[in-house]
Design a protein around this motif. Structure first.
Motif, PDB file in Angstrom:
ATOM      1  N   HIS A 199       0.836  -1.200   0.000  1.00 19.96           N
ATOM      2  CA  HIS A 199       0.000   0.000   0.000  1.00 19.96           C
ATOM      3  C   HIS A 199       0.875   1.256   0.000  1.00 19.96           C
ATOM      4  O   HIS A 199       0.472   2.307  -0.490  1.00 19.96           O
ATOM      5  N   LEU A 200       2.100   1.135   0.543  1.00 18.45           N
ATOM      6  CA  LEU A 200       3.026   2.268   0.525  1.00 18.45           C
ATOM      7  C   LEU A 200       3.444   2.627  -0.891  1.00 18.45           C
ATOM      8  O   LEU A 200       3.722   3.795  -1.196  1.00 18.45           O
ATOM      9  N   ALA A 201       3.480   1.642  -1.771  1.00 18.66           N
ATOM     10  CA  ALA A 201       3.919   1.870  -3.150  1.00 18.66           C
ATOM     11  C   ALA A 201       2.813   2.438  -4.032  1.00 18.66           C
ATOM     12  O   ALA A 201       3.084   2.786  -5.191  1.00 18.66           O
ATOM     13  N   CYS A 202       1.600   2.536  -3.531  1.00 20.24           N
ATOM     14  CA  CYS A 202       0.485   3.087  -4.308  1.00 20.24           C
ATOM     15  C   CYS A 202       0.464   4.598  -4.088  1.00 20.24           C
ATOM     16  O   CYS A 202      -0.034   5.082  -3.078  1.00 20.24           O
ATOM     17  N   GLU A 203       1.013   5.354  -5.058  1.00 16.72           N
ATOM     18  CA  GLU A 203       1.241   6.776  -4.838  1.00 16.72           C
ATOM     19  C   GLU A 203      -0.047   7.580  -4.683  1.00 16.72           C
ATOM     20  O   GLU A 203      -0.024   8.685  -4.142  1.00 16.72           O
ATOM     21  N   SER A 204      -1.169   7.026  -5.102  1.00 17.59           N
ATOM     22  CA  SER A 204      -2.428   7.757  -4.971  1.00 17.59           C
ATOM     23  C   SER A 204      -3.037   7.635  -3.577  1.00 17.59           C
ATOM     24  O   SER A 204      -3.976   8.356  -3.248  1.00 17.59           O
ATOM     25  N   LEU A 205      -2.500   6.726  -2.749  1.00 21.71           N
ATOM     26  CA  LEU A 205      -3.023   6.553  -1.398  1.00 21.71           C
ATOM     27  C   LEU A 205      -2.232   7.391  -0.397  1.00 21.71           C
ATOM     28  O   LEU A 205      -0.999   7.410  -0.461  1.00 21.71           O
ATOM     29  N   PRO A 206      -2.906   8.058   0.539  1.00 16.02           N
ATOM     30  CA  PRO A 206      -2.159   8.782   1.571  1.00 16.02           C
ATOM     31  C   PRO A 206      -1.423   7.802   2.478  1.00 16.02           C
ATOM     32  O   PRO A 206      -1.897   6.697   2.728  1.00 16.02           O
ATOM     33  N   PHE A 207      -0.258   8.211   2.943  1.00 16.50           N
ATOM     34  CA  PHE A 207       0.513   7.396   3.872  1.00 16.50           C
ATOM     35  C   PHE A 207       0.690   8.163   5.160  1.00 16.50           C
ATOM     36  O   PHE A 207       1.208   9.280   5.168  1.00 16.50           O
ATOM     37  N   GLY A 208       0.267   7.560   6.261  1.00 16.95           N
ATOM     38  CA  GLY A 208       0.407   8.209   7.560  1.00 16.95           C
ATOM     39  C   GLY A 208      -0.138   7.339   8.661  1.00 16.95           C
ATOM     40  O   GLY A 208      -0.786   6.323   8.411  1.00 16.95           O
ATOM     41  N   GLY A 209       0.130   7.745   9.892  1.00 17.18           N
ATOM     42  CA  GLY A 209      -0.285   6.969  11.048  1.00 17.18           C
ATOM     43  C   GLY A 209      -1.512   7.550  11.724  1.00 17.18           C
ATOM     44  O   GLY A 209      -2.128   8.517  11.265  1.00 17.18           O
ATOM     45  N   VAL A 210      -1.843   6.949  12.861  1.00 14.25           N
ATOM     46  CA  VAL A 210      -2.968   7.410  13.665  1.00 14.25           C
ATOM     47  C   VAL A 210      -2.634   7.091  15.113  1.00 14.25           C
ATOM     48  O   VAL A 210      -2.077   6.036  15.420  1.00 14.25           O
ATOM     49  N   GLY A 211      -2.935   8.013  16.005  1.00 12.44           N
ATOM     50  CA  GLY A 211      -2.618   7.775  17.413  1.00 12.44           C
ATOM     51  C   GLY A 211      -1.117   7.653  17.629  1.00 12.44           C
ATOM     52  O   GLY A 211      -0.330   8.475  17.160  1.00 12.44           O
ATOM     53  N   ALA A 212      -0.717   6.589  18.314  1.00 15.02           N
ATOM     54  CA  ALA A 212       0.704   6.393  18.625  1.00 15.02           C
ATOM     55  C   ALA A 212       1.560   6.133  17.397  1.00 15.02           C
ATOM     56  O   ALA A 212       2.789   6.231  17.467  1.00 15.02           O
ATOM     57  N   SER A 213       0.946   5.807  16.267  1.00 21.30           N
ATOM     58  CA  SER A 213       1.736   5.550  15.050  1.00 21.30           C
ATOM     59  C   SER A 213       1.897   6.795  14.183  1.00 21.30           C
ATOM     60  O   SER A 213       2.473   6.714  13.098  1.00 21.30           O
ATOM     61  N   GLY A 214       1.415   7.936  14.666  1.00 20.20           N
ATOM     62  CA  GLY A 214       1.693   9.172  13.958  1.00 20.20           C
ATOM     63  C   GLY A 214       0.477  10.034  13.706  1.00 20.20           C
ATOM     64  O   GLY A 214      -0.633   9.746  14.149  1.00 20.20           O
ATOM     65  N   MET A 215       0.697  11.115  12.981  1.00 18.92           N
ATOM     66  CA  MET A 215      -0.389  12.036  12.608  1.00 18.92           C
ATOM     67  C   MET A 215      -0.049  12.691  11.284  1.00 18.92           C
ATOM     68  O   MET A 215       1.115  12.881  10.946  1.00 18.92           O
ATOM     69  N   GLY A 216      -1.098  12.994  10.530  1.00 20.01           N
ATOM     70  CA  GLY A 216      -0.903  13.587   9.223  1.00 20.01           C
ATOM     71  C   GLY A 216      -0.549  12.527   8.190  1.00 20.01           C
ATOM     72  O   GLY A 216      -0.375  11.349   8.513  1.00 20.01           O
ATOM     73  N   ALA A 217      -0.466  12.938   6.940  1.00 23.68           N
ATOM     74  CA  ALA A 217      -0.186  12.001   5.855  1.00 23.68           C
ATOM     75  C   ALA A 217       0.448  12.741   4.692  1.00 23.68           C
ATOM     76  O   ALA A 217       0.327  13.961   4.559  1.00 23.68           O
TER      77      ALA A 217
END
Length: 472
Positions: free
Chosen positions: A408-426
């Protein structure tokens, strides 16, 4: 942040220089932005062998094919996508107005923020420097990049290549130790993107708060994988082994543990061992398997294993030969019956250790995941639509892949980011463009409008209008 250290003073001067340059040209055209993206693409294409060689030397061993696939190919997709869609992303967007504001017109203008700070980890140094840079350049920004001191050859070469490609007041790389990294996160950037551990993410956010610098935090955590009751079992195991051994598990979205239907643990181990042998024959001398980045990280993994085993866990090496401190080669090890209180089950592993956790029902698997901090990624292997829908809707994670790992990281049209303890923003794709833009709302009122009808002095006319306007 004031500091007498020369490199920190230089960083502060560099930030001032870039901000002044931004103010001279605050809204670059699409032609200018596209030229910057193409220059970055050409630099990466022309120097990929040299960068791969530097990375191989920094790790001790990392196959060029893995570097090209996992870093350069993914980054090329990011650049190609930005060149395809960036001009459209730049356009202002018409928005509707409610009837009481007519004949006003509303729109949103994407505006460059200014100077972006990017803090890069050691595990995928080119991808995780270049990916955010692509988003920042597409949005029209300038950028200062702090590379990791754990990849000194790669970081130094990237600094040199960026200096040859961009002017100093546009994109610059700085290198230094932890003191410089701490000072970097305390600078008054217009946006700061940090990729790294959750622990350091806390420190970065505290430092950024001094200037109310907006942050995107790409952290990690314990990303679960579920082998569902209707999974194609062998495919699931094979795919998980491939995802877990890429970069020797030193990947923020690597599967951290796997939930397997109770009774399937031994079958999982046997299939994983066969797959590991097929992928990395003659493991001790195999050049396709990546070394652990440093002696400190190698020792950390060994401590995780020793503590788990002392607490009653069983270790199942999936390759011939044990861990080799001299070459920092650490084989994939499946772990069963690991106590929940051990560091192996509480901390992000970031290496080739794979705890296997049995479950009885899908409800139990979902409950296990939801009882823990929200992960950066979640992987489900199952072909049943109802099962897929339940896991999609009843769990929260930064991203999710079904019958696949990491991709899913290689799909450039999808946002990449975390939630909660795994991060914020994308970032990535349009979301990356939006992250590094101020989506500025603009309302334009016509010369002739009804604004005067609701102005003081208040009286019967205004009350009659309010009665009409507030009707539900």
């Amino acid at each position: 942040m004031k500091n007498d250290l020369p490199e920190i003073a230089a960083l502060e001067a560099l930030l001032r220089e870039q901000r002044q340059a931004y103010l001279r040209a605050p809204y670059p055209s699409w032609e200018t932005r596209a030229a910057h993206l193409k220059a970055l693409s050409a630099m990466l294409r022309d120097n990929r062998d040299a960068l791969a060689d530097a990375m191989n030397a920094d790790f001790g061993n990392r196959a060029k094919e893995e570097i090209l696939l996992a870093e350069f190919l993914v980054l090329k997709g990011e650049i190609d996508g930005a060149l395809r869609h960036g001009k459209r992303w730049m356009k202002s967007e018409r928005r509707s107005t409610n009837k009481w504001l007519l004949p006003a017109r509303a729109k949103v203008i994407p505006q460059p923020l200014g100077v972006v700070g990017i803090i890069v980890p050691w595990n995928y140094p080119i991808l995780l420097a270049g990916g955010p840079l692509v988003s920042a350049l597409t949005a029209g920004n300038r950028a200062i990049i702090k590379m990791s001191e754990l990849t000194p050859r790669t970081s130094a070469l990237f600094e040199q290549l960026i200096a040859q490609t961009f002017s100093r007041d546009h994109v610059t790389v700085v290198n230094g130790d932890a003191a410089l990294a701490a000072a970097f996160s305390a600078q008054p950037f217009d946006h700061l993107l940090f990729t790294g551990s959750t622990k350091v993410g806390h420190e970065v956010m505290r430092a950024a708060a001094e200037h109310l610098t907006p942050v995107t935090l790409e952290l990690g955590g314990k990303s679960p994988a579920i082998v569902g009751p209707h999974a194609r079992f062998d495919n699931a195991v094979d795919n998980l082994v491939a995802g877990k051994t890429l970069n020797a598990g030193q990947t923020c979205i690597a599967p951290d543990y796997v939930l397997v239907p109770r009774g399937k643990e031994q079958a999982f181990i046997e299939r994983a061992r066969a797959r590991m042998t097929a992928m990395y024959p003659d493991f001790a001398r195999n050049r396709d398997y990546t070394s652990i980045i440093s002696e400190r990280h190698f020792a950390r993994l060994q401590r995780l294993v020793d503590e788990a085993q002392a607490a009653g866990a069983q270790l199942h090496p999936l390759a011939d030969g044990g861990a080799d401190a001299a070459t920092r080669r650490f084989p994939l090890i499946a772990v069963t019956n690991a106590a929940d209180e051990t560091a192996l089950m509480q901390e992000e592993i970031f290496g080739p250790l794979l705890p296997i956790v049995p479950y009885d029902t899908l409800d139990d698997a979902i409950a296990w995941i939801n009882a823990r901090p929200r992960p950066l990624a979640l992987y489900l292997y199952d072909d049943d639509a109802a099962t897929i829908r339940r896991v999609e809707q009843e769990t929260i994670s930064g991203g999710m892949a079904v019958n696949e790992t990491l991709m899913h990281l290689a799909c450039e049209s999808l946002p990449f980011g975390g939630v909660g303890a795994s991060g914020m923003g994308a970032y990535h794709g349009y979301e990356g463009f939006a992250t590094f833009s101020k989506m500025k709302p603009v309302l334009t009122q016509a010369r002739w409008n009804a604004r005067g009808l609701i102005s003081p002095p208040y009286g019967k006319r205004v009350n009659a209008l309010l009665k009409l306007m507030l009707r539900f």
